[in-house]
Write a protein that holds these residues in place. Structure first.
Motif, PDB file in Angstrom:
ATOM      1  N   GLU A 129       0.825  -1.085  -0.039  1.00 18.66           N
ATOM      2  CA  GLU A 129       0.093   0.026  -0.033  1.00 18.66           C
ATOM      3  C   GLU A 129       0.656   1.276   0.157  1.00 18.66           C
ATOM      4  N   ILE A 130       1.914   1.229   0.891  1.00 19.03           N
ATOM      5  CA  ILE A 130       2.682   2.457   1.105  1.00 19.03           C
ATOM      6  C   ILE A 130       3.520   2.675  -0.242  1.00 19.03           C
ATOM      7  N   ASN A 131       3.964   1.624  -0.804  1.00 19.89           N
ATOM      8  CA  ASN A 131       4.667   1.486  -2.167  1.00 19.89           C
ATOM      9  C   ASN A 131       3.897   2.281  -3.254  1.00 19.89           C
ATOM     10  N   ASP A 132       2.714   1.779  -3.443  1.00 19.36           N
ATOM     11  CA  ASP A 132       1.662   2.133  -4.348  1.00 19.36           C
ATOM     12  C   ASP A 132       1.462   3.778  -4.160  1.00 19.36           C
ATOM     13  N   PHE A 133       1.069   4.033  -3.115  1.00 16.76           N
ATOM     14  CA  PHE A 133       0.839   5.496  -2.660  1.00 16.76           C
ATOM     15  C   PHE A 133       1.997   6.533  -2.878  1.00 16.76           C
ATOM     16  N   VAL A 134       3.182   5.807  -2.849  1.00 15.31           N
ATOM     17  CA  VAL A 134       4.478   6.675  -3.197  1.00 15.31           C
ATOM     18  C   VAL A 134       4.402   6.874  -4.806  1.00 15.31           C
ATOM     19  N   GLU A 135       4.127   5.716  -5.293  1.00 17.01           N
ATOM     20  CA  GLU A 135       4.244   6.051  -6.682  1.00 17.01           C
ATOM     21  C   GLU A 135       2.759   6.605  -7.683  1.00 17.01           C
ATOM     22  N   GLU A 136       1.895   6.202  -6.971  1.00 14.76           N
ATOM     23  CA  GLU A 136       0.544   6.935  -7.398  1.00 14.76           C
ATOM     24  C   GLU A 136       0.545   8.567  -7.354  1.00 14.76           C
ATOM     25  N   LEU A 137       1.043   8.957  -6.019  1.00 13.74           N
ATOM     26  CA  LEU A 137       0.995  10.366  -5.986  1.00 13.74           C
ATOM     27  C   LEU A 137       2.107  11.137  -6.291  1.00 13.74           C
ATOM     28  N   LYS A 138       3.234  10.416  -6.667  1.00 19.25           N
ATOM     29  CA  LYS A 138       4.330  11.081  -6.963  1.00 19.25           C
ATOM     30  C   LYS A 138       5.271  11.627  -5.783  1.00 19.25           C
ATOM     31  N   ILE A 139       5.116  10.730  -4.850  1.00 18.39           N
ATOM     32  CA  ILE A 139       5.775  11.358  -3.499  1.00 18.39           C
ATOM     33  C   ILE A 139       7.267  11.284  -3.501  1.00 18.39           C
ATOM     34  N   ASP A 140       7.972  12.374  -2.799  1.00 20.31           N
ATOM     35  CA  ASP A 140       9.423  12.817  -3.384  1.00 20.31           C
ATOM     36  C   ASP A 140      10.027  12.086  -1.965  1.00 20.31           C
ATOM     37  N   MET A 141       9.376  12.076  -0.762  1.00 28.73           N
ATOM     38  CA  MET A 141       9.897  11.717   0.461  1.00 28.73           C
ATOM     39  C   MET A 141       8.922  11.080   1.433  1.00 28.73           C
ATOM     40  N   LEU A 142       9.628  10.016   1.958  1.00 28.88           N
ATOM     41  CA  LEU A 142       8.622   9.385   3.041  1.00 28.88           C
ATOM     42  C   LEU A 142       8.989   9.470   4.587  1.00 28.88           C
ATOM     43  N   ALA A 143       8.071   9.635   5.391  1.00 30.41           N
ATOM     44  CA  ALA A 143       8.489  10.062   6.847  1.00 30.41           C
ATOM     45  C   ALA A 143       7.497   9.258   7.766  1.00 30.41           C
ATOM     46  N   MET A 144       8.406   8.619   8.619  1.00 32.22           N
ATOM     47  CA  MET A 144       7.521   7.885   9.596  1.00 32.22           C
ATOM     48  C   MET A 144       8.141   8.075  11.160  1.00 32.22           C
ATOM     49  N   VAL A 145       7.316   7.872  12.140  1.00 30.45           N
ATOM     50  CA  VAL A 145       7.957   7.977  13.422  1.00 30.45           C
ATOM     51  C   VAL A 145       8.238   6.470  13.965  1.00 30.45           C
ATOM     52  N   ASN A 146       9.184   6.303  14.411  1.00 33.62           N
ATOM     53  CA  ASN A 146       9.670   4.842  14.901  1.00 33.62           C
ATOM     54  C   ASN A 146       9.407   4.744  16.264  1.00 33.62           C
ATOM     55  N   TYR A 147       8.323   3.908  16.568  1.00 32.09           N
ATOM     56  CA  TYR A 147       8.019   3.683  17.949  1.00 32.09           C
ATOM     57  C   TYR A 147       7.791   2.277  18.377  1.00 32.09           C
ATOM     58  N   LYS A 148       7.770   1.807  19.445  1.00 35.69           N
ATOM     59  CA  LYS A 148       7.233   0.477  19.755  1.00 35.69           C
ATOM     60  C   LYS A 148       6.277  -0.168  19.231  1.00 35.69           C
ATOM     61  N   HIS A 149       6.317  -1.202  18.380  1.00 34.23           N
ATOM     62  CA  HIS A 149       5.546  -1.956  17.556  1.00 34.23           C
ATOM     63  C   HIS A 149       4.904  -1.119  16.420  1.00 34.23           C
ATOM     64  N   SER A 150       5.981  -0.283  16.092  1.00 34.06           N
ATOM     65  CA  SER A 150       5.445   0.578  14.834  1.00 34.06           C
ATOM     66  C   SER A 150       5.813  -0.212  13.515  1.00 34.06           C
ATOM     67  N   PHE A 151       5.488   0.208  12.306  1.00 34.46           N
ATOM     68  CA  PHE A 151       5.650  -0.432  11.121  1.00 34.46           C
ATOM     69  C   PHE A 151       7.046  -0.518  10.799  1.00 34.46           C
ATOM     70  N   ILE A 152       7.790   0.811  11.178  1.00 35.76           N
ATOM     71  CA  ILE A 152       9.320   0.519  11.040  1.00 35.76           C
ATOM     72  C   ILE A 152       9.894  -0.592  11.805  1.00 35.76           C
ATOM     73  N   GLU A 153       9.470  -0.669  12.889  1.00 35.91           N
ATOM     74  CA  GLU A 153      10.054  -1.632  14.057  1.00 35.91           C
ATOM     75  C   GLU A 153       9.790  -3.194  13.399  1.00 35.91           C
ATOM     76  N   LYS A 154       8.704  -3.491  12.707  1.00 37.27           N
ATOM     77  CA  LYS A 154       8.517  -4.757  12.160  1.00 37.27           C
ATOM     78  C   LYS A 154       9.330  -4.916  11.002  1.00 37.27           C
ATOM     79  N   ILE A 155       9.666  -3.768   9.957  1.00 36.24           N
ATOM     80  CA  ILE A 155      10.460  -4.086   8.814  1.00 36.24           C
ATOM     81  C   ILE A 155      11.723  -4.144   9.110  1.00 36.24           C
ATOM     82  N   ILE A 156      12.346  -3.597  10.007  1.00 34.52           N
ATOM     83  CA  ILE A 156      13.738  -3.539  10.524  1.00 34.52           C
ATOM     84  C   ILE A 156      14.110  -4.777  11.034  1.00 34.52           C
ATOM     85  N   ASN A 157      12.943  -5.498  11.681  1.00 39.49           N
ATOM     86  CA  ASN A 157      13.280  -6.797  12.397  1.00 39.49           C
ATOM     87  C   ASN A 157      13.164  -8.164  11.522  1.00 39.49           C
TER      88      ASN A 157
END
Length: 215
Positions: A167-195
């Motif tokens: 979903e995020i990859n598609d959103f970046v492509e469809e809206l021509k996003i130039d940068m992605l920003a997220m907050v890294n907190y416990k049980h966050s999406f970022i924590e899941k992907i880096i693990n």
């Protein structure tokens, strides 16, 4: 040292303006320790890292150094630049959220500062996994809107048709996003992907700069 000097000369040769100053920091310590000490000692506001993935294995998410820095560095944001990325003014910044967490004013400061710097539009992305927001989500949404009151932002509800990474990859492509920003907190999406380093399982390989903001 020679390569560091060459990099410094290359940076200084770019049209970056007279207000920029480049310094070399040489350390014999491991990268994580050296960065943490420099951030503390020099009051660094942001760490910028290039990444080319794991050596000899394209299916891995980012390199091991990048993952270690994201996990351990909680003092300032980390901006990850994809390999062979050519600079594009970040006129559109995507901020995915499920509204289940309250973001503090301090956590959103790096996002606002970047938006100020480039007059960027902030695209708040929510994957529609429910018919409507609950009371907690509504409260967090209103708080987020109040913090971004002086910025140009839009709210986007994405249909829940796949996993979050797709979903995020598609959103970046469809809206021509130039940068992605997220907050890294416990049980966050970022924590899941880096693990979970294997790209085939997580399906996440951003091709735009990725700003990771510590909680």
């Amino acid at each position: 040292m020679r390569e560091l000097l060459e990099l410094k000369e290359l940076a200084e040769a770019c049209e970056v303006g007279a207000n920029h100053n480049f310094q070399i920091i040489l350390s014999s310590e491991d990268l994580k320790t050296a960065i943490k000490k420099s951030v503390n000692k020099l009051n660094i506001d942001m760490v910028i890292m290039g990444t080319k993935g794991a050596t000899g294995a394209k299916e891995f998410f980012f390199g091991s150094n990048t993952i270690r820095i994201i996990k351990k560095l909680k003092l300032c944001p980390v901006l990850i630049i994809p390999e062979e990325y050519d600079f594009v003014t970040p006129t559109q910044i995507a901020f995915p959220t499920d509204y289940n967490r309250y973001y503090s004013n301090k956590e959103l400061k790096p996002l606002r500062e970047l938006a100020n710097l480039y007059d960027s539009k902030i695209r708040i992305m929510h994957i529609n996994t429910e018919e409507e927001l609950n009371d907690t989500q509504e409260y967090n949404l209103e708080a987020l809107k109040s913090y971004l009151n002086n910025y140009e932002y839009t709210l986007h509800w994405m249909p829940d048709y796949a996993n979050k990474t797709t979903e995020i990859n598609d959103f970046v492509e469809e809206l021509k996003i130039d940068m992605l920003a997220m907050v890294n907190y416990k049980h966050s999406f970022i924590e899941k992907i880096i693990n979970e380093p294997v790209i085939k399982k997580i399906g996440f390989q951003p091709n735009v700069p990725f700003l990771v903001i510590p909680e």
